[in-house]
Write a protein that holds these residues in place. Structure first.
Motif: not given
Length: 236
Positions: A15-17, A125-126, A136-137, A160-162
């Protein structure tokens, strides 16, 4: 640590970049490091869905570029990036010349894991998308940035991405030949610090450095994380 400050190949987790490295990057650069951010391909939605092997190919290419340029480098993986960085590390060590292998000076994990069976019970949590392809979170603030106020965390939540749903493959242990440090996040609500992180560090022969931080310390505690990383690399 080599006399020439190594490049830090910084692979952010799912999810992070590279946006999420905007705070820690200048702190690391103050110590003389060049930071090379890598976003996992599995963190960007596409069709067909990317794979862990796609991630590893990007990381391996970065490692090879640094080695070909004669630059010592550190490979750093955050969270689920432990899976892809380990694939890349093993491939690099299997194919590189002795001279290039010597430039791979340190392997660092931040809240990483390899044992999918161990982490699975804690991933409440996902949730997966209806097609089962993406994860997804449910509450990114509570899961990732619990050391921050919602207002301070919001730009990072928005960025956040995917994350593709992919089960960890089998691993060789070549990566264990490189000096390893595990930054263990004591306030982490995503990857339990004792039930998962400490066991992963011990099983993988990594030196443990504890951080009083949530799952993304390079966002919530950038200065402290940069200092801890610098001290670990100085120790060699």
């Amino acid at each position: 640590m080599a006399s020439k400050p190594p490049t830090i190949i910084f692979v952010v987790g799912a999810w992070h970049t590279d946006f999420h490295l905007r705070l820690i990057k200048p702190d690391l650069e103050k110590y003389g490091y060049r930071v090379l951010p890598i976003t996992l391909r599995t963190s960007i939605k596409s069709t067909p869905a990317p794979t862990l092997q796609d991630n590893a190919a990007d990381i391996l290419q970065a490692m090879q570029r640094e080695a070909n340029a004669g630059n010592p480098f550190v490979l750093l993986g955050h969270s689920v990036a432990g899976l892809s960085t380990t694939l890349a590390a093993n491939e690099f060590l299997a194919t590189a010349t002795p001279q290039h292998k010597a430039l791979f000076v340190h392997y660092v994990w931040i809240a990483c894991f390899l044992n999918g069976h161990r982490i699975a019970p804690y991933l409440t949590w996902a949730s997966t998308t209806e097609d089962g392809a993406w994860i997804e979170v449910k509450d990114p603030h509570a899961t990732f940035y619990n050391d921050m106020s919602i207002a301070d965390a919001q730009p990072y939540i928005d960025a956040l991405e995917a994350n593709v749903a992919a089960w960890p493959p089998e691993y060789g242990d070549a990566y264990k030949s490189v000096q390893g440090t595990y930054l263990l996040c004591l306030n982490d609500r995503a990857i339990p610090p004792e039930e998962v992180q400490r066991l992963e560090a011990q099983e993988n022969g990594m030196r443990i450095v504890e951080l009083k931080a949530d799952h993304v310390p390079f966002v919530s505690h950038p200065e402290e994380t940069a200092e801890a990383l610098h001290n670990a690399l100085k120790r060699g």
